[in-house]
Design a protein around this motif. Sequence first.
Motif, PDB file in Angstrom:
ATOM      1  N   LEU A 144       3.334  15.802  -4.192  1.00 48.41           N
ATOM      2  CA  LEU A 144       2.380  14.717  -4.442  1.00 48.41           C
ATOM      3  C   LEU A 144       1.285  14.697  -3.379  1.00 48.41           C
ATOM      4  CD1 LEU A 144       4.749  11.783  -5.457  1.00 48.41           C
ATOM      5  CD2 LEU A 144       3.222  13.079  -6.950  1.00 48.41           C
ATOM      6  N   LYS A 145       1.673  14.904  -2.130  1.00 50.14           N
ATOM      7  CA  LYS A 145       0.696  14.898  -1.047  1.00 50.14           C
ATOM      8  C   LYS A 145      -0.259  16.080  -1.166  1.00 50.14           C
ATOM      9  CE  LYS A 145       0.261  14.471   3.914  1.00 50.14           C
ATOM     10  NZ  LYS A 145       0.954  14.309   5.189  1.00 50.14           N
ATOM     11  N   LYS A 146       0.288  17.240  -1.496  1.00 50.64           N
ATOM     12  CA  LYS A 146      -0.528  18.442  -1.607  1.00 50.64           C
ATOM     13  C   LYS A 146      -1.503  18.364  -2.784  1.00 50.64           C
ATOM     14  CE  LYS A 146      -0.094  23.441  -2.063  1.00 50.64           C
ATOM     15  NZ  LYS A 146       0.845  24.551  -2.301  1.00 50.64           N
ATOM     16  N   SER A 147      -1.063  17.728  -3.881  1.00 52.91           N
ATOM     17  CA  SER A 147      -1.930  17.642  -5.062  1.00 52.91           C
ATOM     18  C   SER A 147      -3.141  16.748  -4.804  1.00 52.91           C
ATOM     19  CB  SER A 147      -1.149  17.129  -6.266  1.00 52.91           C
ATOM     20  OG  SER A 147      -0.837  15.771  -6.115  1.00 52.91           O
ATOM     21  N   GLY A 148      -2.969  15.706  -3.993  1.00 51.13           N
ATOM     22  CA  GLY A 148      -4.084  14.823  -3.662  1.00 51.13           C
ATOM     23  C   GLY A 148      -4.503  13.901  -4.798  1.00 51.13           C
ATOM     24  N   LYS A 149      -3.738  13.846  -5.873  1.00 53.73           N
ATOM     25  CA  LYS A 149      -4.099  13.020  -7.024  1.00 53.73           C
ATOM     26  C   LYS A 149      -3.556  11.603  -6.938  1.00 53.73           C
ATOM     27  CE  LYS A 149      -4.350  16.953 -10.158  1.00 53.73           C
ATOM     28  NZ  LYS A 149      -3.770  17.573 -11.357  1.00 53.73           N
ATOM     29  N   LEU A 150      -2.543  11.396  -6.105  1.00 53.57           N
ATOM     30  CA  LEU A 150      -1.954  10.070  -5.966  1.00 53.57           C
ATOM     31  C   LEU A 150      -2.837   9.233  -5.043  1.00 53.57           C
ATOM     32  CD1 LEU A 150       0.487   8.272  -6.656  1.00 53.57           C
ATOM     33  CD2 LEU A 150       1.544   9.092  -4.563  1.00 53.57           C
ATOM     34  N   THR A 151      -3.361   8.143  -5.585  1.00 53.85           N
ATOM     35  CA  THR A 151      -4.216   7.273  -4.775  1.00 53.85           C
ATOM     36  C   THR A 151      -3.333   6.379  -3.908  1.00 53.85           C
ATOM     37  OG1 THR A 151      -4.286   5.670  -6.579  1.00 53.85           O
ATOM     38  CG2 THR A 151      -6.096   7.243  -6.444  1.00 53.85           C
ATOM     39  N   ILE A 152      -3.637   6.355  -2.625  1.00 48.67           N
ATOM     40  CA  ILE A 152      -2.854   5.579  -1.668  1.00 48.67           C
ATOM     41  C   ILE A 152      -3.631   4.310  -1.334  1.00 48.67           C
ATOM     42  CG2 ILE A 152      -1.866   5.585   0.618  1.00 48.67           C
ATOM     43  CD1 ILE A 152      -0.756   8.062  -0.040  1.00 48.67           C
ATOM     44  N   PRO A 153      -3.010   3.145  -1.473  1.00 48.59           N
ATOM     45  CA  PRO A 153      -3.712   1.913  -1.108  1.00 48.59           C
ATOM     46  C   PRO A 153      -4.034   1.876   0.389  1.00 48.59           C
ATOM     47  CG  PRO A 153      -1.739   1.454  -2.409  1.00 48.59           C
ATOM     48  CD  PRO A 153      -1.706   2.897  -2.058  1.00 48.59           C
ATOM     49  N   LYS A 154      -5.045   1.094   0.744  1.00 45.98           N
ATOM     50  CA  LYS A 154      -5.469   0.992   2.146  1.00 45.98           C
ATOM     51  C   LYS A 154      -4.437   0.273   3.002  1.00 45.98           C
ATOM     52  CE  LYS A 154     -10.305   0.849   0.838  1.00 45.98           C
ATOM     53  NZ  LYS A 154     -11.513   0.034   0.751  1.00 45.98           N
ATOM     54  N   TRP A 155      -3.614  -0.545   2.392  1.00 50.27           N
ATOM     55  CA  TRP A 155      -2.693  -1.383   3.143  1.00 50.27           C
ATOM     56  C   TRP A 155      -1.369  -0.701   3.480  1.00 50.27           C
ATOM     57  CZ3 TRP A 155       1.176  -1.239  -0.286  1.00 50.27           C
ATOM     58  CH2 TRP A 155       0.882  -1.282  -1.644  1.00 50.27           C
ATOM     59  N   THR A 156      -1.215   0.571   3.195  1.00 51.21           N
ATOM     60  CA  THR A 156       0.087   1.219   3.403  1.00 51.21           C
ATOM     61  C   THR A 156       0.488   1.305   4.874  1.00 51.21           C
ATOM     62  OG1 THR A 156      -0.966   3.384   3.357  1.00 51.21           O
ATOM     63  CG2 THR A 156       0.008   2.586   1.312  1.00 51.21           C
ATOM     64  N   ASP A 157      -0.448   1.255   5.794  1.00 50.23           N
ATOM     65  CA  ASP A 157      -0.079   1.371   7.206  1.00 50.23           C
ATOM     66  C   ASP A 157       0.388   0.037   7.804  1.00 50.23           C
ATOM     67  OD1 ASP A 157      -2.594   0.318   6.922  1.00 50.23           O
ATOM     68  OD2 ASP A 157      -3.388   1.237   8.741  1.00 50.23           O
ATOM     69  N   ILE A 158       0.176  -1.084   7.116  1.00 52.34           N
ATOM     70  CA  ILE A 158       0.562  -2.374   7.686  1.00 52.34           C
ATOM     71  C   ILE A 158       1.594  -3.130   6.853  1.00 52.34           C
ATOM     72  CG2 ILE A 158      -1.582  -2.692   8.936  1.00 52.34           C
ATOM     73  CD1 ILE A 158      -2.520  -4.507   6.637  1.00 52.34           C
ATOM     74  N   VAL A 159       1.851  -2.700   5.634  1.00 53.29           N
ATOM     75  CA  VAL A 159       2.718  -3.457   4.734  1.00 53.29           C
ATOM     76  C   VAL A 159       4.191  -3.133   4.987  1.00 53.29           C
ATOM     77  CG1 VAL A 159       2.763  -1.791   2.835  1.00 53.29           C
ATOM     78  CG2 VAL A 159       2.956  -4.204   2.341  1.00 53.29           C
ATOM     79  N   LYS A 160       5.033  -4.140   4.816  1.00 58.20           N
ATOM     80  CA  LYS A 160       6.475  -3.923   4.849  1.00 58.20           C
ATOM     81  C   LYS A 160       6.925  -3.594   3.423  1.00 58.20           C
ATOM     82  CE  LYS A 160       7.780  -7.914   6.291  1.00 58.20           C
ATOM     83  NZ  LYS A 160       8.653  -8.985   6.797  1.00 58.20           N
ATOM     84  N   THR A 161       8.031  -2.879   3.293  1.00 57.40           N
ATOM     85  CA  THR A 161       8.502  -2.514   1.960  1.00 57.40           C
ATOM     86  C   THR A 161       9.374  -3.600   1.339  1.00 57.40           C
ATOM     87  OG1 THR A 161      10.361  -1.334   2.944  1.00 57.40           O
ATOM     88  CG2 THR A 161       8.396  -0.044   2.407  1.00 57.40           C
TER      89      THR A 161
END
Length: 176
Positions: free
Chosen positions: A39-56
């Motif tokens: 998924l990372k290599k394909s680059g097609k999955l859009t990552i939200p901007k908040w992924t570095d601060i959000v808890k799961t």
Amino acid sequence: KLLLRKQWYQRRVAITAGGGVTLKDVESHMWVKEFAAFLKKSGKLTIPKWTDIVKTATFKELPPKDNDWYYIRSAALLRRVYLRQGVGTGSLRKIYGGRINRGSAPSHHKNASASVIRHALKGLVEMKLIANHPDGGRMITSAGRRDADRIASQVMSASQVAVEEAEEEVAIVAEE
């Protein structure tokens, strides 16, 4: 551990001798790591901007330490949808939930964040790996099944090579 892995591999090869390797034939953690890298290599999955601060989840104290956690969670979600068609956000929240530490009070189960799961599922839908199920929830598409099984065959061949190399090392040690 090596013997168990070899027995596991031989059993899976015997089961799948008539056809190709599927996601069910490989170890889950190995498949999730490889599919996350895909998924990372394909680059097609859009990552939200908040992924570095959000808890799961609400019961977590800190956000994940791994920078690629979103890819790993997306791969794990795809695996869950592959194994159980029609799974929805609510049941996935229960699956990825856990215990909340309430101090001296007894622990209780808390569900995971719906927003993280929903956004990851939307990203997988945009990649056309999963689709909405007619009865609710999500289902895997033919392209998603093809990619999942292709990665599974790569994981199986890599684990087969690792088992063969470990057997050679054991044979060398046994001779000495």
